[in-house]
Design a protein around this motif. Structure first.
Motif, PDB file in Angstrom:
ATOM      1  N   LEU B  98       4.443  11.338   3.406  1.00  0.00           N
ATOM      2  CA  LEU B  98       5.100  11.209   4.712  1.00  0.00           C
ATOM      3  C   LEU B  98       5.589   9.784   4.961  1.00  0.00           C
ATOM      4  O   LEU B  98       5.784   9.372   6.100  1.00  0.00           O
ATOM      5  CB  LEU B  98       4.153  11.669   5.831  1.00  0.00           C
ATOM      6  N   SER B  99       5.808   9.048   3.870  1.00  0.00           N
ATOM      7  CA  SER B  99       6.388   7.703   3.994  1.00  0.00           C
ATOM      8  C   SER B  99       7.778   7.781   4.635  1.00  0.00           C
ATOM      9  O   SER B  99       8.521   8.740   4.414  1.00  0.00           O
ATOM     10  CB  SER B  99       6.512   7.077   2.605  1.00  0.00           C
ATOM     11  N   HIS B 100       8.124   6.763   5.401  1.00  0.00           N
ATOM     12  CA  HIS B 100       9.457   6.674   5.997  1.00  0.00           C
ATOM     13  C   HIS B 100      10.540   6.851   4.935  1.00  0.00           C
ATOM     14  O   HIS B 100      11.557   7.522   5.158  1.00  0.00           O
ATOM     15  CB  HIS B 100       9.622   5.317   6.695  1.00  0.00           C
ATOM     16  N   LEU B 101      10.316   6.273   3.768  1.00  0.00           N
ATOM     17  CA  LEU B 101      11.321   6.347   2.701  1.00  0.00           C
ATOM     18  C   LEU B 101      11.524   7.772   2.204  1.00  0.00           C
ATOM     19  O   LEU B 101      12.613   8.120   1.744  1.00  0.00           O
ATOM     20  CB  LEU B 101      10.908   5.451   1.524  1.00  0.00           C
ATOM     21  N   GLU B 102      10.470   8.581   2.298  1.00  0.00           N
ATOM     22  CA  GLU B 102      10.558   9.946   1.774  1.00  0.00           C
ATOM     23  C   GLU B 102      11.183  10.904   2.782  1.00  0.00           C
ATOM     24  O   GLU B 102      11.864  11.848   2.402  1.00  0.00           O
ATOM     25  CB  GLU B 102       9.155  10.443   1.391  1.00  0.00           C
ATOM     26  N   ILE B 103      10.976  10.655   4.066  1.00  0.00           N
ATOM     27  CA  ILE B 103      11.393  11.671   5.046  1.00  0.00           C
ATOM     28  C   ILE B 103      12.448  11.231   6.059  1.00  0.00           C
ATOM     29  O   ILE B 103      12.999  12.056   6.753  1.00  0.00           O
ATOM     30  CB  ILE B 103      10.160  12.261   5.807  1.00  0.00           C
ATOM     31  N   HIS B 104      12.740   9.925   6.145  1.00  0.00           N
ATOM     32  CA  HIS B 104      13.678   9.478   7.193  1.00  0.00           C
ATOM     33  C   HIS B 104      14.892   8.696   6.681  1.00  0.00           C
ATOM     34  O   HIS B 104      15.636   8.137   7.474  1.00  0.00           O
ATOM     35  CB  HIS B 104      12.947   8.592   8.214  1.00  0.00           C
ATOM     36  N   GLU B 105      15.059   8.600   5.373  1.00  0.00           N
ATOM     37  CA  GLU B 105      16.110   7.693   4.883  1.00  0.00           C
ATOM     38  C   GLU B 105      17.156   8.397   4.031  1.00  0.00           C
ATOM     39  O   GLU B 105      17.885   7.754   3.290  1.00  0.00           O
ATOM     40  CB  GLU B 105      15.462   6.505   4.139  1.00  0.00           C
ATOM     41  N   ASP B 107      17.019   9.864   1.395  1.00  0.00           N
ATOM     42  CA  ASP B 107      16.857   9.575  -0.038  1.00  0.00           C
ATOM     43  C   ASP B 107      17.638   8.354  -0.519  1.00  0.00           C
ATOM     44  O   ASP B 107      18.103   8.311  -1.673  1.00  0.00           O
ATOM     45  CB  ASP B 107      17.259  10.802  -0.886  1.00  0.00           C
ATOM     46  N   GLY B 108      17.752   7.357   0.350  1.00  0.00           N
ATOM     47  CA  GLY B 108      18.444   6.120  -0.049  1.00  0.00           C
ATOM     48  C   GLY B 108      17.843   5.496  -1.301  1.00  0.00           C
ATOM     49  O   GLY B 108      18.559   5.036  -2.195  1.00  0.00           O
ATOM     50  N   LEU B 109      16.522   5.491  -1.381  1.00  0.00           N
ATOM     51  CA  LEU B 109      15.840   4.881  -2.538  1.00  0.00           C
ATOM     52  C   LEU B 109      16.264   5.550  -3.842  1.00  0.00           C
ATOM     53  O   LEU B 109      16.449   4.899  -4.865  1.00  0.00           O
ATOM     54  CB  LEU B 109      14.322   5.010  -2.355  1.00  0.00           C
ATOM     55  N   HIS B 114      18.049   4.656  -7.570  1.00  0.00           N
ATOM     56  CA  HIS B 114      17.601   5.472  -8.695  1.00  0.00           C
ATOM     57  C   HIS B 114      16.144   5.205  -9.034  1.00  0.00           C
ATOM     58  O   HIS B 114      15.765   5.133 -10.209  1.00  0.00           O
ATOM     59  CB  HIS B 114      18.522   5.269  -9.893  1.00  0.00           C
ATOM     60  N   ILE B 115      15.347   5.026  -7.993  1.00  0.00           N
ATOM     61  CA  ILE B 115      13.909   4.818  -8.161  1.00  0.00           C
ATOM     62  C   ILE B 115      13.192   6.136  -7.863  1.00  0.00           C
ATOM     63  O   ILE B 115      13.485   6.805  -6.875  1.00  0.00           O
ATOM     64  CB  ILE B 115      13.414   3.703  -7.212  1.00  0.00           C
ATOM     65  N   GLU B 116      12.269   6.482  -8.748  1.00  0.00           N
ATOM     66  CA  GLU B 116      11.545   7.745  -8.589  1.00  0.00           C
ATOM     67  C   GLU B 116      10.202   7.494  -7.911  1.00  0.00           C
ATOM     68  O   GLU B 116       9.391   6.722  -8.417  1.00  0.00           O
ATOM     69  CB  GLU B 116      11.331   8.370  -9.977  1.00  0.00           C
ATOM     70  N   PRO B 117       9.959   8.143  -6.782  1.00  0.00           N
ATOM     71  CA  PRO B 117       8.672   7.975  -6.126  1.00  0.00           C
ATOM     72  C   PRO B 117       7.670   9.033  -6.570  1.00  0.00           C
ATOM     73  O   PRO B 117       8.016  10.202  -6.721  1.00  0.00           O
ATOM     74  CB  PRO B 117       9.016   8.167  -4.650  1.00  0.00           C
ATOM     75  N   ILE B 118       6.445   8.620  -6.773  1.00  0.00           N
ATOM     76  CA  ILE B 118       5.341   9.558  -6.983  1.00  0.00           C
ATOM     77  C   ILE B 118       4.579   9.657  -5.666  1.00  0.00           C
ATOM     78  O   ILE B 118       4.272   8.627  -5.047  1.00  0.00           O
ATOM     79  CB  ILE B 118       4.420   9.060  -8.111  1.00  0.00           C
ATOM     80  N   LEU B 119       4.326  10.878  -5.210  1.00  0.00           N
ATOM     81  CA  LEU B 119       3.676  11.079  -3.910  1.00  0.00           C
ATOM     82  C   LEU B 119       2.161  11.103  -4.087  1.00  0.00           C
ATOM     83  O   LEU B 119       1.637  11.910  -4.850  1.00  0.00           O
ATOM     84  CB  LEU B 119       4.174  12.377  -3.275  1.00  0.00           C
ATOM     85  N   LEU B 120       1.481  10.212  -3.382  1.00  0.00           N
ATOM     86  CA  LEU B 120       0.019  10.119  -3.494  1.00  0.00           C
ATOM     87  C   LEU B 120      -0.650  10.653  -2.229  1.00  0.00           C
ATOM     88  O   LEU B 120      -0.101  10.572  -1.151  1.00  0.00           O
ATOM     89  CB  LEU B 120      -0.401   8.664  -3.695  1.00  0.00           C
ATOM     90  N   ALA B 121      -1.874  11.133  -2.383  1.00  0.00           N
ATOM     91  CA  ALA B 121      -2.657  11.723  -1.281  1.00  0.00           C
ATOM     92  C   ALA B 121      -1.942  12.980  -0.779  1.00  0.00           C
ATOM     93  O   ALA B 121      -1.037  13.495  -1.444  1.00  0.00           O
ATOM     94  CB  ALA B 121      -2.884  10.728  -0.150  1.00  0.00           C
ATOM     95  N   ASP B 122      -2.334  13.468   0.404  1.00  0.00           N
ATOM     96  CA  ASP B 122      -1.626  14.618   0.952  1.00  0.00           C
ATOM     97  C   ASP B 122      -1.286  14.371   2.410  1.00  0.00           C
ATOM     98  O   ASP B 122      -1.527  13.288   2.939  1.00  0.00           O
ATOM     99  CB  ASP B 122      -2.431  15.911   0.750  1.00  0.00           C
TER     100      ASP B 122
END
Lengths: 364, 364
Positions: B98-105, B107-109, B114-122
């Motif tokens: 639920l990072s800002h980068l994952e849900i509010h941007e 997918d600008g990152l 071209h950066i791949e995020p790994i989602l940690l925790a739940d």
């Protein structure tokens, strides 16, 4: 003994700068906000009356379906090109070798969007139809800057522009307008902004050049283009919770100055005449086609600096804040006419040119 | 018969909103500018006293070598991650789902960098050391958001944070702090911002959450990191000719509110107690660890809306402007304490909670 003043110091102390709209200080924003009801709500992430009304009025003024306010032209233009490239599935565009995107943006277009620019024309002239017809590769979009700032604000003939537009449409090449100084070129073309924009698929205009706002830009085009550009605006980090400080000032100074572009243009021609009468001075373009031109002088930067500092101190007139070296014995500077010119004491301006010509005549 | 008011209409008309610092209107900026000398020069493309002084003071406050002002956190954080990925030659990072980068941007990152995020925790808890130790792949950077906004502003234990920091340093993983609400979490941790930031290689803080400015962010780190981030700021189109409307207001409200974070935290706990006493209401986290929390109610969104509209009209108290549906029979909203809370008439607040509890008791 005192050190000699730097050109910038002398310019900042001169009460009569020749170009611009006056100092870029906090008063510029204070003046705008004095007029505004304190209960006016902020825009919120691109929504709200402040931003939507202004976007609507600018779309109308530019004769486009839709428009979006951006914090900067750098962001707006990269995004426009990205959208056109994605549409065609071809990350290739063309622009002038002295385009803002090529020399002032740290290669954002390449590093963020992986778009390859092809450089058209050369560093002395604007892009013509022939340059585009001679292209060996397909491109998604052609960017034209009107006027071309880094070469003194040159413009193509309007007929040439129409021919370029027709050619691009025929070939499926999108035409994007870098209109950072579009408003300033309407008097020369004797066309409205909307008439010129009709030749383009997408248009960017700026609000802190001739308009004299704080910062900010409008990107305009068809509805779908603008919808996509809002998504990219968020990706770039440009969809701020509040852009109103820029929007309110863009609006305020637009209303104040949009009808003065003819005046600035005429004043630029008047001033160019004064420079043209000085020894060793060449104006570029020879006759201004907007509110701006470049002044090339056949004297070393250091020498001209000392001449200018002396004239600024004697007359209070400030010709320029900086000089750009072009060779050991030549340099140039940019002139951009705004509100300040009309307020110059004309006797002092004449005296300043008299002194300049005197000094240059000895040297050249 | 009148249509029933929407929740937003009723909230906007309620004289006593429980959260925030008051309306986001033009007065917020006018108040700042009243105090400023009109002759103060604008910053110019990242240079000038206005921006450099503020950056210097924020670097000191955060205990970092250097800092740069950005128009938005979206831009600042993508750039921080890009720099760390480029350093390691590995375009892979990790953050919360639920990072800002994952849900509010938008997918600008991913789309720009071209950066791949790994989602940690739940989606129910914060990232712990074990999540990082269990990573199957190498990453260039781990981003931690303190507090984790989308789950009510939860924080890891400080010991856990120290352990994560030590582990990342040992493994050559850069640690970046999404400190959008960092200032707001210092009272719970009983640490200064600089003490917390010492655990991180780079830090972003915001000036329009607890601080209540107009917009804008600071990104801080070592000198070379900040130097590179300025280049990327230009590429993103964030290096505006003038950022002073945001900087002046960030500075003004920082001075006004940075010492009130403890007050907001205590008030959040007081308010949470009131909600906790209502039937069918759960606070998340159970006890607030910053100035914010989420209120989950076991009633349908539509039903709670009508209850709230009624209470707002009777008492003048505005609990929230929106409700987020979680299921057919439950919804939640966010509470974020600012200056407004201290000014609430406490008898009306008690009455509002009395009415709320009455209505909910019937239903649940």
């Amino acid at each position: 003994m005192n050190e000699m003043k730097t050109l910038l110091q002398a310019f900042n102390e001169a009460p009569y700068p020749v170009g611009g709209h006056g100092k870029r200080n906090v008063r510029v924003l204070q003046e705008v906000l004095k007029e505004i009801d304190e209960n006016l709500d902020s825009d919120v992430y691109g929504k709200g009356d402040i931003i939507e009304d202004f976007q609507g009025r600018m779309a109308d003024f530019l004769g486009k379906e839709s428009a979006v306010f951006f914090p900067s032209g750098t962001m707006a233009q990269q995004i426009a090109l990205r959208i056109w490239c994605d549409r065609k599935g071809l990350p290739k565009i063309a622009y002038h070798p002295l385009s803002h995107l090529e020399i002032h943006e740290e290669d954002g277009l390449k590093k963020l969007h992986h778009i390859e620019p092809i450089l058209l024309a050369d560093k002395t002239r604007v892009i013509g139809l022939e340059d585009i017809m001679n292209l060996q590769e397909d491109i998604a979009c052609l960017l034209l800057e009107l006027p071309q700032r880094e070469i003194g604000g040159q413009l193509p003939d309007y007929q040439e522009l129409e021919a370029i537009s027709a050619y691009c449409r025929e070939r499926g090449i999108k035409l994007h307008l870098d209109g950072a100084r579009l408003f300033e070129s309407t008097p020369y073309y004797r066309k409205s902004a909307a008439e010129i924009c009709r030749l383009f698929d997408s248009v960017y205009v700026s609000f802190y050049k001739g308009i004299g706002g704080i910062a900010g830009a409008i990107l305009a085009g068809d509805k779908e283009f603008v919808r996509e550009s809002k998504v990219w605006k968020r990706r770039h980090g440009g969809d701020l919770i509040s852009l109103y400080p820029y929007i309110l000032s863009a609006d305020y100074y637009f209303m104040q100055r949009i009808d003065k572009m003819e005046q600035y243009y005429n004043e630029a021609r008047e001033l160019a005449d004064l420079y043209n009468q000085c020894s060793g001075v060449t104006i570029r373009p020879i006759e201004p086609v907007s509110n701006m031109f470049h002044v090339h002088v056949e004297v070393s930067k250091e020498h001209l600096e000392s001449i200018f500092v002396n004239i600024y101190e004697k007359t209070g007139i400030g010709f320029t804040r900086y000089l750009q070296e072009t060779s050991e014995n030549s340099c140039y500077f940019e002139v951009s006419i705004g509100d300040s010119y009309a307020d110059l004491p004309k006797d002092r301006l004449r005296e300043a040119f008299h002194l300049l010509n005197q000094e240059l005549s000895i040297l050249i």
